[in-house]
Each structure stands twice: as C-alpha cells, then as structure tokens.
Design a protein around this motif. Sequence first.
Motif, PDB file in Angstrom:
ATOM      1  N   PHE A 335       0.813  -1.119   0.490  1.00  0.00           N
ATOM      2  CA  PHE A 335       0.334   0.056  -0.351  1.00  0.00           C
ATOM      3  C   PHE A 335       1.339   1.390  -0.326  1.00  0.00           C
ATOM      4  O   PHE A 335       0.138   1.525  -0.754  1.00  0.00           O
ATOM      5  N   LEU A 336       1.753   1.238   0.778  1.00  0.00           N
ATOM      6  CA  LEU A 336       2.771   2.387   0.502  1.00  0.00           C
ATOM      7  C   LEU A 336       2.935   3.052  -0.319  1.00  0.00           C
ATOM      8  O   LEU A 336       3.202   4.009  -0.982  1.00  0.00           O
ATOM      9  N   GLY A 337       3.614   1.363  -1.343  1.00  0.00           N
ATOM     10  CA  GLY A 337       4.257   1.379  -2.715  1.00  0.00           C
ATOM     11  C   GLY A 337       2.952   2.112  -3.806  1.00  0.00           C
ATOM     12  O   GLY A 337       3.457   3.272  -4.523  1.00  0.00           O
ATOM     13  N   TYR A 338       2.148   2.250  -3.188  1.00  0.00           N
ATOM     14  CA  TYR A 338       0.647   2.734  -4.546  1.00  0.00           C
ATOM     15  C   TYR A 338       0.564   3.628  -4.218  1.00  0.00           C
ATOM     16  O   TYR A 338       0.418   4.957  -5.143  1.00  0.00           O
ATOM     17  N   ALA A 339       0.892   4.028  -3.244  1.00  0.00           N
ATOM     18  CA  ALA A 339       0.488   5.551  -2.405  1.00  0.00           C
ATOM     19  C   ALA A 339       1.651   6.386  -2.995  1.00  0.00           C
ATOM     20  O   ALA A 339       0.782   7.518  -3.724  1.00  0.00           O
ATOM     21  N   ILE A 340       2.527   6.093  -3.044  1.00  0.00           N
ATOM     22  CA  ILE A 340       3.608   6.988  -3.888  1.00  0.00           C
ATOM     23  C   ILE A 340       3.833   6.934  -4.408  1.00  0.00           C
ATOM     24  O   ILE A 340       3.538   8.127  -5.681  1.00  0.00           O
ATOM     25  N   VAL A 341       2.550   5.819  -6.058  1.00  0.00           N
ATOM     26  CA  VAL A 341       2.351   6.176  -7.890  1.00  0.00           C
ATOM     27  C   VAL A 341       1.676   6.938  -7.447  1.00  0.00           C
ATOM     28  O   VAL A 341       1.485   7.680  -8.361  1.00  0.00           O
ATOM     29  N   ARG A 342       0.361   7.110  -6.726  1.00  0.00           N
ATOM     30  CA  ARG A 342      -0.548   7.896  -6.806  1.00  0.00           C
ATOM     31  C   ARG A 342       0.222   9.140  -6.839  1.00  0.00           C
ATOM     32  O   ARG A 342      -0.211   9.839  -7.645  1.00  0.00           O
ATOM     33  N   LEU A 343       0.688   9.551  -5.529  1.00  0.00           N
ATOM     34  CA  LEU A 343       1.409  11.038  -5.264  1.00  0.00           C
ATOM     35  C   LEU A 343       2.407  11.020  -6.649  1.00  0.00           C
ATOM     36  O   LEU A 343       2.117  12.709  -6.494  1.00  0.00           O
ATOM     37  N   ASN A 344       2.753  10.475  -6.736  1.00  0.00           N
ATOM     38  CA  ASN A 344       3.930  10.682  -7.976  1.00  0.00           C
ATOM     39  C   ASN A 344       3.261  11.361  -9.198  1.00  0.00           C
ATOM     40  O   ASN A 344       3.495  12.608  -9.979  1.00  0.00           O
ATOM     41  N   GLN A 345       2.378  10.653  -9.814  1.00  0.00           N
ATOM     42  CA  GLN A 345       1.597  10.489 -10.619  1.00  0.00           C
ATOM     43  C   GLN A 345       0.886  12.329 -10.570  1.00  0.00           C
ATOM     44  O   GLN A 345       0.235  12.575 -11.643  1.00  0.00           O
ATOM     45  N   TYR A 346       0.343  12.144  -9.189  1.00  0.00           N
ATOM     46  CA  TYR A 346      -0.502  13.977  -9.296  1.00  0.00           C
ATOM     47  C   TYR A 346       0.368  14.916  -9.687  1.00  0.00           C
ATOM     48  O   TYR A 346      -0.403  15.719 -10.203  1.00  0.00           O
ATOM     49  N   PHE A 347       1.737  14.768  -9.182  1.00  0.00           N
ATOM     50  CA  PHE A 347       2.567  16.157  -9.403  1.00  0.00           C
ATOM     51  C   PHE A 347       3.233  15.752 -10.689  1.00  0.00           C
ATOM     52  O   PHE A 347       3.450  17.078 -10.970  1.00  0.00           O
ATOM     53  N   LYS A 348       2.792  14.990 -11.054  1.00  0.00           N
ATOM     54  CA  LYS A 348       3.938  14.888 -12.827  1.00  0.00           C
ATOM     55  C   LYS A 348       2.896  15.181 -13.300  1.00  0.00           C
ATOM     56  O   LYS A 348       3.013  16.016 -14.711  1.00  0.00           O
ATOM     57  N   MET A 349       0.626  14.603 -13.405  1.00  0.00           N
ATOM     58  CA  MET A 349       0.048  15.300 -14.574  1.00  0.00           C
ATOM     59  C   MET A 349      -0.191  16.447 -14.402  1.00  0.00           C
ATOM     60  O   MET A 349      -0.761  17.211 -15.092  1.00  0.00           O
ATOM     61  N   LYS A 350       0.016  17.650 -12.877  1.00  0.00           N
ATOM     62  CA  LYS A 350      -0.301  19.014 -12.187  1.00  0.00           C
ATOM     63  C   LYS A 350       0.002  19.381 -13.843  1.00  0.00           C
ATOM     64  O   LYS A 350      -1.403  20.220 -13.713  1.00  0.00           O
ATOM     65  N   PRO A 351       0.914  19.728 -13.720  1.00  0.00           N
ATOM     66  CA  PRO A 351       1.105  20.887 -14.966  1.00  0.00           C
ATOM     67  C   PRO A 351       0.616  20.883 -16.207  1.00  0.00           C
ATOM     68  O   PRO A 351      -0.007  21.737 -16.670  1.00  0.00           O
TER      69      PRO A 351
END
Length: 360
Positions: A335-351
Amino acid sequence: MANYIHVPPGSPEVPRLEVTVLEAAYREGALRLLRELRPDWKPEDVTTQVFTDGITNKLVGCYVGDTMEDVLLVRIYGNKTELLVDRDEEVKSFRVLQLHGCAPKLYCTFNNGLCYEFMQGAALDPEHVCNPKISRLIARQLAKIHAIHAHNGWIPKSNLWLKMRAYFSLVPTDFPDTDVHDRFVRAVPPRQALEQEMAWMEAVMSALGSPVVLCHNDLLCKNIIYNEKRDEVKFIDYEYSGYNYQAYDIGNHFNEFAGVNEVDYSLYPERALQLRWLRSYLEAFKEFKDIKAEVCDSEVQRLYVQVNQFALASHFFWGLWALIQAKYSKIDFDFLGYAIVRLNQYFKMKPEVMGLSLPE
C-alpha cells in the motif's frame, strides 16, 4: 463520498443477520448465513470458493452443484475499513442502484460484511477497457447511474473535499518498521505540502462547473463485469458510491486504465480515445435524462477538461487512502508503494492538465 442518500419507497428491504464471519473460519460463517438465505441447501453440498483476496475485502462464493447458476457472494470487510467507508451509506447506494437495475440483488448484511448476488460475466483487465465496443458499454452504464435523480428532492452536493480532509486526518505520521518509515519519509511529501494541495484543489475544481450526480467513485477494471452473451457491462462494489462530481467519476475511471497491481500510466487513455468515450457518455446521459439536444463539440471539450483536471483529485484521494491502508490493512499488498505511485502521478500530471482551458 456519499451524503444523504435517500432510498425511495418500493426499494427492496435488506435483512440484517447477527452473524460475524471470521476470515480464518469463513466457511463456517458462510454456512450460518446460508441457513437463513438458502435453507434448502444442505451444508455438505455447499462449495465455498475464495474468489479474491482483494486489496480491501475478502470475497467468498457459495453455491451448490457444478453449474454455478445461483451463487451467493459473501464479502467480509477488511481490517479497519470502517475508517474509510461509511457502511450504512454503502447499503443505501446499493439499494438505490438495485432499484434502477444497476446492481445485483443484495441478500443481507451481517456484522462484518454483506451478501449479494453473483453477476455472471468476466471482470475486466486494462486491455479490455480501451476496447471501443466495451468502452462504449462502460460509458453508457456510467451515464445511466449518473442520470439517477436524487429522490429526496434535494439538490445533491459533493462531500469529496470533506472526505478527503477526513482521510488526511487519518494519514499516519510514522510506521513501526524502520525501513518502512524511512521510505515513507523519503518518498511522501510532508503534511503541510499535502494540505496546501488539498486547499488548492478544492478552490480550483469546485469552480469547474461539473454537475454533482450519483457516482460509483471506484470504477477500476475489476469492478466492471462484462457479460459477453448479453453484450452488457455492470459495475460491482459500491463501498465508495455517493454524490460526487460527474467529472471525478470519469477521471477516476480513466486513471484505472493503468491497473492496480502493476501500475502503468502509459495506459492512461490518450485524447482521441477520451473524446470518443466522452461523446458516447454524453449521448447516453442525455438519452437517460430525456434531453433531446444533440451533443456538440464544445460539450465534449468542456467535459474533457473537467475530467482530466478531476483526475488529479482521484490520484490524491487514493494516495491518502493507500497511506491509511499501509498502516492498518492486513492484506499482503504494498500500500505504501501504491500511495507513492498515485501521489507521484498527481504531481507529474498537474502542470499538463492545468494547462487545459475550458471552451468559451
């Protein structure tokens, strides 16, 4: 994300059985339920099969004979999932969706789960949801759910931001395992940064003008059942169902094209696929709402912008969810790895997605 779900008169009643089904003795617990639900079934004839150890709950199928024509599913809630899911609202959503032909029969609830009808068909994988034929069916079925009106006469409001803040308050600050804690500190943004993102999202996305509708809110591939004989799809698992932004529900589904166990965001639907999907959705939504007007390009473009920006909120929401699960869940999943993936994708997609503009 449900709030004030109103179950209209005429909805089927759902009995509550004072039974607790232990994961370690699931067959014994399931047979206790079956004494009430299928009294003509002999215990020695019942086959129990664990269909999935999903990443939230345990799911057990019960049936007699080889044909599997009448299969009851027993869902045992995962550890501490009451922190994440309002079980009363889940049952209300289930009953409303059942009334409208969008959900299987709900046979009963029990102390730590519920029992419902097995839906014949195949649970989908990421390669299926981008199939043009199947994706049109998914768009149509989601439009059908979104078109269900609020029976209590209220204008529904989303409590996405309230739910997100509630999750944020439950996010752990430390882990007992040193390696896990170090990974958490190293890879997850500090609380203050996450809090600022939540405030920014609420201010920006609340102003996008996306309608609030009855949503599934968790339309991952495995929650979509395709019946090839009937050429139809149905959705399962309504734990997170409730009133929410239309664009969130669609954006959340698009995020799930990437899968769960081995997440691959190169599978996120490209623009052309999205535009076809969204046009199919809007055509069906208007049909179910009995709106005669044609779908125009600007409507599709507006929804495209809203959906891709709300996809950010989906990443953030499930990132917080996974951090909580990392602390409490007993299921063997990173679950921690999954959280990291989702939050990383948030910051990647944002701009990229915030560079999109709504049509005039």
